[in-house]
Design a protein around this motif. Structure first.
Motif, PDB file in Angstrom:
ATOM      1  N   PHE A  62       1.549  -7.961  61.641  1.00 33.50           N
ATOM      2  CA  PHE A  62       1.289  -6.622  61.127  1.00 33.50           C
ATOM      3  C   PHE A  62      -0.101  -6.489  60.533  1.00 33.50           C
ATOM      4  CE2 PHE A  62       5.909  -6.385  61.364  1.00 33.50           C
ATOM      5  CZ  PHE A  62       5.993  -5.234  62.111  1.00 33.50           C
ATOM      6  N   ALA A  63      -0.728  -7.601  60.245  1.00 32.79           N
ATOM      7  CA  ALA A  63      -2.102  -7.538  59.757  1.00 32.79           C
ATOM      8  C   ALA A  63      -3.069  -7.670  60.920  1.00 32.79           C
ATOM      9  CB  ALA A  63      -2.343  -8.637  58.733  1.00 32.79           C
ATOM     10  N   SER A  64      -2.723  -7.098  62.071  1.00 34.31           N
ATOM     11  CA  SER A  64      -3.544  -7.371  63.250  1.00 34.31           C
ATOM     12  C   SER A  64      -4.623  -6.322  63.464  1.00 34.31           C
ATOM     13  CB  SER A  64      -2.660  -7.483  64.475  1.00 34.31           C
ATOM     14  OG  SER A  64      -2.006  -6.262  64.686  1.00 34.31           O
ATOM     15  N   GLY A  65      -4.813  -5.449  62.504  1.00 32.74           N
ATOM     16  CA  GLY A  65      -5.882  -4.464  62.650  1.00 32.74           C
ATOM     17  C   GLY A  65      -7.235  -5.146  62.639  1.00 32.74           C
ATOM     18  N   PRO A  66      -8.290  -4.422  63.053  1.00 37.38           N
ATOM     19  CA  PRO A  66      -9.595  -5.052  63.032  1.00 37.38           C
ATOM     20  C   PRO A  66      -9.909  -5.471  61.593  1.00 37.38           C
ATOM     21  CG  PRO A  66      -9.739  -2.740  63.736  1.00 37.38           C
ATOM     22  CD  PRO A  66      -8.312  -3.027  63.477  1.00 37.38           C
ATOM     23  N   ASN A  67     -10.472  -6.634  61.436  1.00 40.97           N
ATOM     24  CA  ASN A  67     -10.910  -7.121  60.123  1.00 40.97           C
ATOM     25  C   ASN A  67      -9.813  -7.529  59.149  1.00 40.97           C
ATOM     26  OD1 ASN A  67     -13.775  -6.907  60.227  1.00 40.97           O
ATOM     27  ND2 ASN A  67     -13.421  -4.738  60.454  1.00 40.97           N
ATOM     28  N   ALA A  68      -8.565  -7.546  59.600  1.00 39.07           N
ATOM     29  CA  ALA A  68      -7.521  -7.957  58.666  1.00 39.07           C
ATOM     30  C   ALA A  68      -7.606  -9.467  58.489  1.00 39.07           C
ATOM     31  CB  ALA A  68      -6.164  -7.564  59.184  1.00 39.07           C
ATOM     32  N   GLY A  69      -7.844  -9.888  57.282  1.00 38.96           N
ATOM     33  CA  GLY A  69      -8.028 -11.311  57.035  1.00 38.96           C
ATOM     34  C   GLY A  69      -6.871 -11.903  56.254  1.00 38.96           C
ATOM     35  N   LYS A  70      -7.133 -13.029  55.604  1.00 38.50           N
ATOM     36  CA  LYS A  70      -6.091 -13.746  54.859  1.00 38.50           C
ATOM     37  C   LYS A  70      -5.478 -12.878  53.766  1.00 38.50           C
ATOM     38  CE  LYS A  70      -6.863 -18.568  55.624  1.00 38.50           C
ATOM     39  NZ  LYS A  70      -8.064 -18.578  56.497  1.00 38.50           N
ATOM     40  N   GLU A  71      -6.349 -12.107  53.104  1.00 42.00           N
ATOM     41  CA  GLU A  71      -5.891 -11.299  51.984  1.00 42.00           C
ATOM     42  C   GLU A  71      -4.851 -10.272  52.432  1.00 42.00           C
ATOM     43  OE1 GLU A  71      -8.115  -8.625  48.625  1.00 42.00           O
ATOM     44  OE2 GLU A  71      -9.321  -9.901  49.927  1.00 42.00           O
ATOM     45  N   GLU A  72      -5.139  -9.614  53.565  1.00 35.95           N
ATOM     46  CA  GLU A  72      -4.219  -8.600  54.094  1.00 35.95           C
ATOM     47  C   GLU A  72      -2.888  -9.246  54.454  1.00 35.95           C
ATOM     48  OE1 GLU A  72      -7.455  -8.629  54.883  1.00 35.95           O
ATOM     49  OE2 GLU A  72      -7.850  -6.802  53.749  1.00 35.95           O
ATOM     50  N   GLU A  96      -1.557 -11.821  53.138  1.00 36.25           N
ATOM     51  CA  GLU A  96      -0.816 -12.115  51.907  1.00 36.25           C
ATOM     52  C   GLU A  96      -0.149 -10.855  51.342  1.00 36.25           C
ATOM     53  OE1 GLU A  96       0.332 -14.802  50.553  1.00 36.25           O
ATOM     54  OE2 GLU A  96      -0.560 -15.671  52.346  1.00 36.25           O
ATOM     55  N   VAL A  97      -0.874  -9.737  51.409  1.00 32.21           N
ATOM     56  CA  VAL A  97      -0.320  -8.473  50.906  1.00 32.21           C
ATOM     57  C   VAL A  97       0.961  -8.133  51.659  1.00 32.21           C
ATOM     58  CG1 VAL A  97      -0.683  -5.981  50.825  1.00 32.21           C
ATOM     59  CG2 VAL A  97      -2.502  -7.525  50.093  1.00 32.21           C
ATOM     60  N   ILE A  98       0.894  -8.252  52.981  1.00 26.95           N
ATOM     61  CA  ILE A  98       2.069  -7.910  53.795  1.00 26.95           C
ATOM     62  C   ILE A  98       3.203  -8.882  53.532  1.00 26.95           C
ATOM     63  CG2 ILE A  98       2.911  -7.763  56.161  1.00 26.95           C
ATOM     64  CD1 ILE A  98       0.311  -6.582  56.933  1.00 26.95           C
TER      65      ILE A  98
END
Lengths: 538, 343
Positions: B44-54, B56-58
């Motif tokens: 689900f964090a596969s948007g452009p620029n989604a990194g480790k932080e994103e 973790e949020v998900i």
């Protein structure tokens, strides 16, 4: 004929006349409605929410405005977005200070939110603060434009807002034209904040508070979104509201059904059809087909540069010369796109500093065998080639051809078809040795591509390449104000790319938009969706 | 009346006794989802620029940052309080998604089963009356055809012929014409809601929309129903009571319907119950082909993207439906053959 008989006949005629009239009324509303069918679905009304789909981006850009947006230009006779031309959307005008550290935006005096309240600099500040502070997708995006903290956004007066940057950054302004920094009605949004959710993420996911061209009428995630025109919006072409009174965005998962719908005239526009369907629809000539190479996207075959045997550059070169490029291009895309292979580089030097550029590789099994021998593996090796289920229609025929061709130089390939979530996980953990993927950059500049897809120990560095020289040039190029020097950096980067061959760029697939012949104004957008505001019906 | 009361009490007891099984299903699905490969947070964090932080949020949002036993306890607590979690795909509560989508699937499946029964039972009876004849072979051929053509193929074929070529059917997307207005939601079954609203044009539109998907689903299940009808009719036609009925000179239709068919119907009811439960969940392809907003296509999308909550909710729902259908089958048994009681 008896009296009752003729009266009955009369009433039948009257009935038919009435129903015909009713039919034409309905036809009229259909002409003012745009029905757009797509395989994906809209899952949120706020594009910032993690997990939002591309379809959601298109809907958000119709319901919200940004400060600025991209202009458009013609590329081979087709309209595409223009990264080099940034025009005001909510901003009436903007200026960048000579040292490149300050951007000042003056808002339009007449801009109103959909609830009638004026758009103020406070709203802009709240929205930009939210993007860089809240746990949203926009945070990482704006980072690429040196915007990281709420302190950088300052309200000067009710209609003026100033953005300060730590360094002059070419991508700062274009970043404000992407889908994340949309401007919310902060008063409405603040009413729906909670202690756990100070940025109203939950509420804005299902509701909108914007100033855009369309209002949400119904939103059924996974099924459809229906939008109605906001007549007060006047930022369309020639200062008027959007053309279509209603826009229906409907999810139709089966590509064959989408093709049938647009061919029968029940749908007006569809973009994600199978290449074979597009070809046959184009051949029939009844519909308008606009194919634009996705010039900000690349499909490639990647090799993990840290895992043997792909850590050996000669192995990577052997693979690059053993791929049947033409057959793959035809089998996967029916030739719809622009190829990135078979170029001729005089003296072996790249011809341009742009990314991507066509590589000087072609199918040459003798050369491939030599490289394998140089790598100390004359008899080849075994490996797996992975692709995700979501891309099966193009990747499956391609994988079969890769397997067949590599077998000729002794490389045994086991094809692995992975569910999308599993593929993402394995890529993230850097476990796949050899696979195909696609990348897209909203802001397709050379340094952006290299920084995001070829550096660092992060997910998007698909090939896990670690080349200090490349990293250094890419970082430096980001802040290079001189265009000539920037081009030089690009040439260097492209040269390193070819000598290292971390992955093999294949092509840029076409975005095929198939539409009723009456639909006009289609423009290829950076988010690879349709901007409904561009469209009209003649 | 007393008998009815007793039946209700017995049915209630039967339902209670199936609760441990439902609980087992709940825990099993929960654990199964977690051992499947694929990390939903990464997906689900596969948007452009989604990194480790994103990511973790998900992960936190989905509650995956806690140890599995704790997740399970929290999940059981939530389910106990009627909360099946939130879907990452649609962004809505799973209970809401399922409530909106279940009637669509049920309406389609009921219609398909009705079509299948109305076709299969007479076909089976006909085949049984003249075993080995042309009719018998014809029925066998038809059944084989129905089973061997996968539902998405028959669906696409039906669309091609009736929508694309002939233009008879409405466009095969969703439950009702996209330009039509929906009736106020009472039951969620469009055919019933339109009737309640007194909107007969709407009813007709929804009915037309329903025909093709229901047909392609029905084609697939005619075979088992017809075969079982034929087999059990053969047994019942050859039995003593039918011979006696014939010998006393009763009219043939009375012999066939009242004596033979009534006795042959029990296995058909059993199979119909099983067929219904499987159709509801397994006809995801029909739902996909016709863009039918049902639960099966919802669950498949969720599974492909490792969206845990909807998959777990769907399996629980299916298990519950299965229990209820079995219960109904038992009750129908009692009506078809009063000697049977449910215990």
């Amino acid at each position: 004929m008896s009296v009752t008989g003729s009266r009955r006949l009369l009433s039948v005629v009257a009935f038919i006349a009435v129903s015909l009239a009713a039919g034409s009324v309905q036809a009229q509303t259909r002409a003012e409605t745009l029905r757009y069918v797509t395989g994906a679905s809209v899952n949120t009304l706020d594009p910032n929410i993690p997990g939002s789909t591309r379809e959601a981006f298109a809907v958000s850009l119709s319901t919200y405005d940004r400060l600025v947006s991209f202009g458009r230009k013609q590329l081979n006779g087709k309209w595409v977005f223009d990264l080099g031309k940034i025009t005001g959307e909510l901003a009436e005008s903007y200026e960048v200070s000579p040292d490149g550290l300050k951007m000042t935006f003056r808002l339009r005096k007449d801009a109103k939110f959909q609830d009638g309240s004026p758009v103020t600099a406070e709203d802009v500040k709240w929205s930009l603060d939210r993007v860089v502070t809240a746990p949203v997708l926009g945070k990482a995006q704006l980072l690429t434009g040196s915007m990281t903290s709420a302190d950088q956004f300052k309200v000067i007066d009710p209609l003026t807002i100033e953005v300060t940057l730590p360094k002059p950054d070419k991508l700062a302004l274009p970043n404000l034209a992407t889908v994340y920094p949309i401007i919310f009605n902060s008063k409405v949004a603040k009413e729906h904040t909670t202690a756990d959710d100070p940025w109203a993420l939950a509420w804005l996911k299902e509701n909108t508070a914007g100033s855009g061209a369309y209002k949400i009428e119904t939103f059924k995630p996974g099924e459809q979104v229906i939008m109605a025109r906001n007549t007060a919006w006047d930022r369309g072409t020639a200062d008027k509201s959007a053309f279509f009174k209603r826009v229906i965005v409907q999810s139709v998962p089966e590509p064959a059904t989408r093709a049938n719908l647009v061919e029968r005239g029940d749908a007006d526009l569809v973009i994600d059809l199978q290449a074979s369907d597009v070809q046959s629809l184009e051949a029939k000539g009844k519909l308008k087909v606009i194919s634009t190479p996705q010039y900000n996207a690349v499909t490639f075959i990647s090799m993990n540069n840290q895992i043997p045997p792909f850590d050996n550059v000669n192995v990577r070169r052997a693979v690059a010369f053993a791929l049947p490029y033409d057959d793959m291009f035809k089998a996967a895309l029916f030739g719809r796109g622009s190829p990135l292979f078979g170029a001729t580089w005089t003296d072996g030097k790249p011809t341009s500093g742009a990314y991507p550029i066509a590589q000087p590789v072609k199918l040459d099994l003798e050369k491939a065998k030599e490289y394998l021998k140089a790598a100390g593996m004359p008899d080849g090796f075994s490996t797996t080639f992975s692709f995700n289920v979501g891309q099966a229609s193009t990747a499956e025929p391609m994988a079969a051809l890769v397997k067949e061709s590599l077998a000729k130089i002794g490389i045994k390939v086991d094809i692995q078809k992975l569910p999308d979530a599993q593929m993402s996980t394995q890529i993230n953990e850097k476990k796949l040795p050899f696979f195909t993927e696609g990348i897209v950059a909203w802001l397709p500049s050379t340094d952006y591509f290299y920084r995001n897809f070829y550096t660092g120990n992060q997910r998007w560095n698909y090939s896990s390449i670690n080349n200090p020289e490349l990293v250094e040039i890419a970082q430096k190029a980001r802040f290079e104000p001189d265009a000539a020097k920037y081009e030089e950096d690009g040439l260097k980067l492209n040269a390193i790319h070819f000598s290292e061959l971390p992955q093999i760029p294949l092509w840029q697939p076409s975005q095929d938009a198939v539409m009723a012949s009456s639909v006009e104004g289609y423009t290829y957008q950076f988010h690879r969706q349709v901007d409904y505001r561009d469209l009209n019906r003649k | 009346m007393a008998a009815l009361g007793a039946t209700v009490i017995r049915a209630g007891r039967r339902f209670l006794s199936s609760l441990p099984a439902l609980f087992g299903v709940l825990v099993f699905t929960f654990l199964l989802m977690r051992v499947l490969p694929g990390d939903p947070a990464v997906f689900f964090a596969s948007g452009p620029n989604a990194g480790k932080e994103e990511i973790e949020v998900i992960r936190k949002q989905m509650g995956l940052d806690k140890p599995v036993p704790e997740q399970l306890m929290l999940y059981l607590y939530d389910v106990g309080s009627g909360n099946l979690g939130r879907s990452m795909m649609t962004g809505q509560m799973v209970t809401k998604d399922l409530r909106e989508r279940l009637p669509a699937s049920l309406e389609l499946t009921f219609t398909a089963l009705l079509i299948a029964l109305v076709t299969a039972v007479p076909l089976g009876v006909l085949a049984a009356l003249r075993p080995g004849s042309i009719i018998d072979h014809g029925v066998r051929f038809f059944c084989a055809l129905g089973v061997c053509v996968p539902t998405f193929v028959s669906g696409l074929l039906l669309i091609y012929v009736f929508y694309y070529l002939l233009g008879l059917a409405p466009d095969p997307t969703g439950r009702v014409d996209i330009f039509a207005s929906l009736p106020p939601r009472q039951t969620g079954f469009l055919l019933i809601d339109f009737l309640l609203a007194g909107d007969f044009d709407g009813w007709w539109a929804a009915f037309r929309q329903l025909i093709l998907p229901a047909l392609s689903m029905a084609l697939f299940v005619v075979a088992p129903l017809a075969r079982i009808t034929r087999a059990s009719m053969l047994v019942s036609l050859g039995s003593d009571f039918v011979r006696t009925a014939r010998s006393v000179g009763l009219p043939w239709w009375r012999v066939v319907v009242t004596y033979a068919l009534r006795n042959a119907i029990l296995p058909v009811i059993t199979i119909a119950g099983i067929v219904f439960s499987t159709m509801l969940g397994a006809n995801v392809l029909v739902e996909k082909v016709f863009s039918w907003p049902g639960v099966a296509s919802y669950a498949l999308d969720a599974l492909l993207s490792s969206d845990y909550a909807p998959v777990q909710g769907f399996v629980l729902l299916m298990a519950t439906v299965f229990v209820i259908v079995n219960l109904l089958v038992d009750i129908l048994y009692g009506i078809a053959d009063p000697r049977v009681t449910i215990g």
